[in-house]
Design a protein around this motif. Sequence first.
Motif, PDB file in Angstrom:
ATOM      1  N   LYS A 143      46.900  45.995  34.619  1.00 27.37           N
ATOM      2  CA  LYS A 143      46.633  46.639  35.905  1.00 27.37           C
ATOM      3  C   LYS A 143      46.610  48.150  35.715  1.00 27.37           C
ATOM      4  N   GLN A 145      44.138  48.121  40.117  1.00 28.31           N
ATOM      5  CA  GLN A 145      43.103  47.093  39.872  1.00 28.31           C
ATOM      6  C   GLN A 145      43.442  46.269  38.635  1.00 28.31           C
ATOM      7  N   ILE A 146      43.085  44.996  38.672  1.00 27.67           N
ATOM      8  CA  ILE A 146      43.276  44.138  37.496  1.00 27.67           C
ATOM      9  C   ILE A 146      42.109  44.398  36.544  1.00 27.67           C
ATOM     10  N   PHE A 175      53.316  42.405  39.129  1.00 23.71           N
ATOM     11  CA  PHE A 175      52.081  41.868  39.698  1.00 23.71           C
ATOM     12  C   PHE A 175      52.460  40.966  40.869  1.00 23.71           C
ATOM     13  N   GLU A 190      47.607  38.716  41.890  1.00 26.16           N
ATOM     14  CA  GLU A 190      47.202  39.578  40.764  1.00 26.16           C
ATOM     15  C   GLU A 190      47.447  38.870  39.439  1.00 26.16           C
TER      16      GLU A 190
END
Length: 238
Positions: free
Chosen positions: A160, A164-165, A201, A205
């Motif tokens: 991450k 954002q992943i 996460f 996610e």
Amino acid sequence: MIKLIDENGLRLDGRRFDELRPVKIEVGVIKNANGSAYIEHGKNKIVAAVYGPREVHPKHLLIPDRAIVRCRYHMSPFSTEERKPPQPTRREIEISLVLRRAMECVLFLEEYPRSIIDVYVEVLQSDGGSRCASITAISAALADSGISMKDLIVGCASGKADGQIILDLSDIEDKEGEGDMPVAYMPNLDKITLLQFDGIFSEEEFKKALDLAIMGNKKIYEVLRKALMEKYFKTEEK
Ligand code: ADP
């Protein structure tokens, strides 16, 4: 804090969230090994060499009904920006252990009783994700050695950055990002042999990161398969 993803969704090296770094694999690079491979995964440059199955020394380590596996992951002193002392660090000892455990799942160890398989990994240049690139190289070297395997293994991390992943973290994304999840995967058996995790996460996610890592691993598998075929056909021509 460094901005890792720009307003167009591009990462510092120009990749989109789901793009791999370039991967190149060459099989059979060390003359004295039973099997070997060289991988370039992004800026990682790594050699893996397999010796054995061979007689166990010292003898008290021997297991009567299967082979034992020994693995050494080592970063050369010139592999990092600042010289790394040559003696093994805690991190290298941990990575050696997780690599060994990941590969033990894929080998038919019971076919080689009373023997040892030694696997050496030398990182010549390191970028993020060197343990994942190492597992791909080890798998190529094991296949090159002819040791019986249930499947190949490939490795790729997701993580991450800027919320954002993303797939396949580079060194700076690894260090400055919010999370890193190395995954090693057996593509034909559809099984995970290594999963580590560092960061926070949400459940969503985590699932996205796992799917992304598996997708990346499937692409690396194609590169690995081609590299093995290349070696096979070259040998045929001789
Ligand atoms: P991985 O290489 O599997 O991502 P880490 O997350 O522990 O493993 O390390 C990330 C990156 O940090 C490495 O790939 C390497 O580029 C860098 N690194 C690791 N150890 C050192 C060190 N002793 N000195 C400088 N850089 C290092």
